[in-house]
Scaffold this motif. Sequence first.
Motif, PDB file in Angstrom:
ATOM      1  N   MET A  44      -5.232   4.590  11.131  1.00 25.87           N
ATOM      2  CA  MET A  44      -3.829   4.938  10.985  1.00 25.87           C
ATOM      3  C   MET A  44      -2.983   3.742  11.413  1.00 25.87           C
ATOM      4  SD  MET A  44      -1.914   8.172  12.538  1.00 25.87           S
ATOM      5  CE  MET A  44      -0.621   7.801  13.658  1.00 25.87           C
ATOM      6  N   THR A  45      -1.978   3.449  10.637  1.00 23.83           N
ATOM      7  CA  THR A  45      -1.126   2.311  10.947  1.00 23.83           C
ATOM      8  C   THR A  45       0.061   2.756  11.797  1.00 23.83           C
ATOM      9  OG1 THR A  45       0.154   0.513  10.030  1.00 23.83           O
ATOM     10  CG2 THR A  45       0.129   2.529   8.769  1.00 23.83           C
ATOM     11  N   VAL A  46       0.455   1.898  12.707  1.00 21.68           N
ATOM     12  CA  VAL A  46       1.563   2.211  13.612  1.00 21.68           C
ATOM     13  C   VAL A  46       2.873   1.599  13.135  1.00 21.68           C
ATOM     14  CG1 VAL A  46       0.059   2.490  15.603  1.00 21.68           C
ATOM     15  CG2 VAL A  46       1.033   0.258  15.113  1.00 21.68           C
ATOM     16  N   HIS A  47       2.790   0.809  12.076  1.00 21.06           N
ATOM     17  CA  HIS A  47       3.986   0.116  11.613  1.00 21.06           C
ATOM     18  C   HIS A  47       5.137   1.046  11.226  1.00 21.06           C
ATOM     19  CE1 HIS A  47       0.893  -3.096  11.233  1.00 21.06           C
ATOM     20  NE2 HIS A  47       1.833  -3.713  11.900  1.00 21.06           N
ATOM     21  N   PRO A  48       4.896   2.198  10.588  1.00 19.13           N
ATOM     22  CA  PRO A  48       6.027   3.096  10.301  1.00 19.13           C
ATOM     23  C   PRO A  48       6.729   3.589  11.569  1.00 19.13           C
ATOM     24  CG  PRO A  48       4.147   3.695   8.943  1.00 19.13           C
ATOM     25  CD  PRO A  48       3.670   2.672   9.928  1.00 19.13           C
ATOM     26  N   PHE A  49       5.960   3.796  12.628  1.00 20.66           N
ATOM     27  CA  PHE A  49       6.570   4.243  13.886  1.00 20.66           C
ATOM     28  C   PHE A  49       7.470   3.151  14.468  1.00 20.66           C
ATOM     29  CE2 PHE A  49       2.529   6.591  13.618  1.00 20.66           C
ATOM     30  CZ  PHE A  49       3.043   7.872  13.561  1.00 20.66           C
ATOM     31  N   ILE A  50       6.990   1.925  14.402  1.00 26.31           N
ATOM     32  CA  ILE A  50       7.793   0.804  14.911  1.00 26.31           C
ATOM     33  C   ILE A  50       9.044   0.633  14.049  1.00 26.31           C
ATOM     34  CG2 ILE A  50       7.812  -1.679  15.384  1.00 26.31           C
ATOM     35  CD1 ILE A  50       4.759  -1.437  15.825  1.00 26.31           C
ATOM     36  N   GLU A  51       8.886   0.779  12.744  1.00 29.38           N
ATOM     37  CA  GLU A  51      10.037   0.684  11.834  1.00 29.38           C
ATOM     38  C   GLU A  51      11.077   1.759  12.158  1.00 29.38           C
ATOM     39  OE1 GLU A  51      12.378  -1.043   9.260  1.00 29.38           O
ATOM     40  OE2 GLU A  51      10.342  -1.805   9.478  1.00 29.38           O
ATOM     41  N   ALA A  52      10.618   2.962  12.444  1.00 34.99           N
ATOM     42  CA  ALA A  52      11.537   4.051  12.808  1.00 34.99           C
ATOM     43  C   ALA A  52      12.269   3.730  14.109  1.00 34.99           C
ATOM     44  CB  ALA A  52      10.769   5.355  12.935  1.00 34.99           C
ATOM     45  N   GLU A  53      11.545   3.167  15.056  1.00 33.28           N
ATOM     46  CA  GLU A  53      12.176   2.766  16.317  1.00 33.28           C
ATOM     47  C   GLU A  53      13.224   1.688  16.072  1.00 33.28           C
ATOM     48  OE1 GLU A  53      11.634   3.937  19.667  1.00 33.28           O
ATOM     49  OE2 GLU A  53      10.887   5.543  18.383  1.00 33.28           O
ATOM     50  N   LYS A  54      12.918   0.759  15.191  1.00 31.86           N
ATOM     51  CA  LYS A  54      13.860  -0.312  14.870  1.00 31.86           C
ATOM     52  C   LYS A  54      15.128   0.256  14.241  1.00 31.86           C
ATOM     53  CE  LYS A  54      14.169  -4.647  12.246  1.00 31.86           C
ATOM     54  NZ  LYS A  54      15.121  -5.198  13.143  1.00 31.86           N
ATOM     55  N   ARG A  55      14.947   1.176  13.278  1.00 34.77           N
ATOM     56  CA  ARG A  55      16.109   1.792  12.622  1.00 34.77           C
ATOM     57  C   ARG A  55      16.961   2.594  13.602  1.00 34.77           C
ATOM     58  NH1 ARG A  55      12.490   2.874   8.197  1.00 34.77           N
ATOM     59  NH2 ARG A  55      12.145   4.919   9.122  1.00 34.77           N
ATOM     60  N   ALA A  56      16.289   3.177  14.600  1.00 38.65           N
ATOM     61  CA  ALA A  56      17.019   3.954  15.607  1.00 38.65           C
ATOM     62  C   ALA A  56      17.708   3.061  16.636  1.00 38.65           C
ATOM     63  CB  ALA A  56      16.057   4.910  16.312  1.00 38.65           C
ATOM     64  N   TYR A  71       6.134  -7.844  11.654  1.00 36.53           N
ATOM     65  CA  TYR A  71       7.081  -8.480  10.738  1.00 36.53           C
ATOM     66  C   TYR A  71       6.390  -9.025   9.485  1.00 36.53           C
ATOM     67  CZ  TYR A  71      10.873  -7.884  14.034  1.00 36.53           C
ATOM     68  OH  TYR A  71      11.832  -7.336  14.838  1.00 36.53           O
ATOM     69  N   ALA A  72       5.149  -9.471   9.614  1.00 37.20           N
ATOM     70  CA  ALA A  72       4.413  -9.946   8.431  1.00 37.20           C
ATOM     71  C   ALA A  72       4.178  -8.795   7.465  1.00 37.20           C
ATOM     72  CB  ALA A  72       3.089 -10.569   8.845  1.00 37.20           C
ATOM     73  N   ARG A  73       3.802  -7.650   7.997  1.00 43.79           N
ATOM     74  CA  ARG A  73       3.575  -6.485   7.135  1.00 43.79           C
ATOM     75  C   ARG A  73       4.894  -6.020   6.516  1.00 43.79           C
ATOM     76  NH1 ARG A  73      -0.355  -1.902   7.024  1.00 43.79           N
ATOM     77  NH2 ARG A  73       0.774  -0.258   5.958  1.00 43.79           N
ATOM     78  N   ARG A  74       5.931  -6.106   7.303  1.00 43.52           N
ATOM     79  CA  ARG A  74       7.247  -5.679   6.831  1.00 43.52           C
ATOM     80  C   ARG A  74       7.739  -6.562   5.683  1.00 43.52           C
ATOM     81  NH1 ARG A  74      12.775  -6.194   9.406  1.00 43.52           N
ATOM     82  NH2 ARG A  74      13.762  -4.206   8.934  1.00 43.52           N
ATOM     83  N   SER A  75       7.383  -7.844   5.737  1.00 41.36           N
ATOM     84  CA  SER A  75       7.829  -8.761   4.692  1.00 41.36           C
ATOM     85  C   SER A  75       6.954  -8.675   3.444  1.00 41.36           C
ATOM     86  CB  SER A  75       7.822 -10.203   5.213  1.00 41.36           C
ATOM     87  OG  SER A  75       6.501 -10.637   5.409  1.00 41.36           O
ATOM     88  N   GLY A  76       5.851  -7.944   3.536  1.00 40.45           N
ATOM     89  CA  GLY A  76       4.972  -7.784   2.388  1.00 40.45           C
ATOM     90  C   GLY A  76       3.906  -8.845   2.269  1.00 40.45           C
ATOM     91  N   MET A  77       3.869  -9.766   3.205  1.00 39.74           N
ATOM     92  CA  MET A  77       2.844 -10.810   3.179  1.00 39.74           C
ATOM     93  C   MET A  77       1.518 -10.238   3.668  1.00 39.74           C
ATOM     94  SD  MET A  77       4.981 -14.004   4.772  1.00 39.74           S
ATOM     95  CE  MET A  77       3.461 -14.773   5.263  1.00 39.74           C
ATOM     96  N   LEU A  78       0.441 -10.657   3.037  1.00 35.04           N
ATOM     97  CA  LEU A  78      -0.874 -10.237   3.486  1.00 35.04           C
ATOM     98  C   LEU A  78      -1.321 -11.111   4.648  1.00 35.04           C
ATOM     99  CD1 LEU A  78      -2.732  -9.750   0.097  1.00 35.04           C
ATOM    100  CD2 LEU A  78      -1.787  -7.992   1.584  1.00 35.04           C
ATOM    101  N   GLY A  79      -2.024 -10.506   5.569  1.00 29.93           N
ATOM    102  CA  GLY A  79      -2.570 -11.248   6.682  1.00 29.93           C
ATOM    103  C   GLY A  79      -3.795 -12.038   6.246  1.00 29.93           C
ATOM    104  N   PRO A  80      -4.278 -12.940   7.112  1.00 29.36           N
ATOM    105  CA  PRO A  80      -5.436 -13.765   6.756  1.00 29.36           C
ATOM    106  C   PRO A  80      -6.678 -12.945   6.431  1.00 29.36           C
ATOM    107  CG  PRO A  80      -4.484 -14.477   8.850  1.00 29.36           C
ATOM    108  CD  PRO A  80      -3.745 -13.268   8.416  1.00 29.36           C
ATOM    109  N   ARG A  81      -6.889 -11.868   7.169  1.00 29.55           N
ATOM    110  CA  ARG A  81      -8.075 -11.049   6.912  1.00 29.55           C
ATOM    111  C   ARG A  81      -7.971 -10.348   5.567  1.00 29.55           C
ATOM    112  NH1 ARG A  81     -11.754  -7.342  10.655  1.00 29.55           N
ATOM    113  NH2 ARG A  81     -12.962  -6.449   8.981  1.00 29.55           N
ATOM    114  N   ALA A  82      -6.802  -9.835   5.237  1.00 34.42           N
ATOM    115  CA  ALA A  82      -6.622  -9.167   3.952  1.00 34.42           C
ATOM    116  C   ALA A  82      -6.823 -10.147   2.798  1.00 34.42           C
ATOM    117  CB  ALA A  82      -5.243  -8.524   3.878  1.00 34.42           C
ATOM    118  N   VAL A  83      -6.360 -11.368   2.972  1.00 32.10           N
ATOM    119  CA  VAL A  83      -6.546 -12.396   1.941  1.00 32.10           C
ATOM    120  C   VAL A  83      -8.027 -12.693   1.780  1.00 32.10           C
ATOM    121  CG1 VAL A  83      -6.136 -14.824   1.382  1.00 32.10           C
ATOM    122  CG2 VAL A  83      -4.266 -13.418   2.260  1.00 32.10           C
TER     123      VAL A  83
END
Length: 88
Positions: free
Chosen positions: A1-13, A32-44
């Motif tokens: 499970m990814t935690v990025h949506p939770f962090i995004e919600a906190e940011k918006r709040a 921020y890398a995930r938010r920008s849509g860039m793939l990380g080194p492992r995903a690449v």
Amino acid sequence: MTVHPFIEAEKRAGHNVKRACELLQVSRAAFYARRSGMLGPRAVRDAELTEKITEVHERSRDRPTEPRESTPSCNDRARTVAAAASPD
């Protein structure tokens, strides 16, 4: 499970992204890398390996395979053992 949506919600709040990342044990750079849509080194690297595996798999489909050597069945071995053990 990814935690990025939770962090995004906190940011918006209007909450602190740094603190949310610390609590959820995620680096801010990864968030921020995930938010920008860039793939990380492992995903690449995973994508590259998946492509190579797919190519090898496709090539192996085109190559004729050698027939498997037949192995004696269990019944054949049992007959051989029984024949060797029987006093003739």
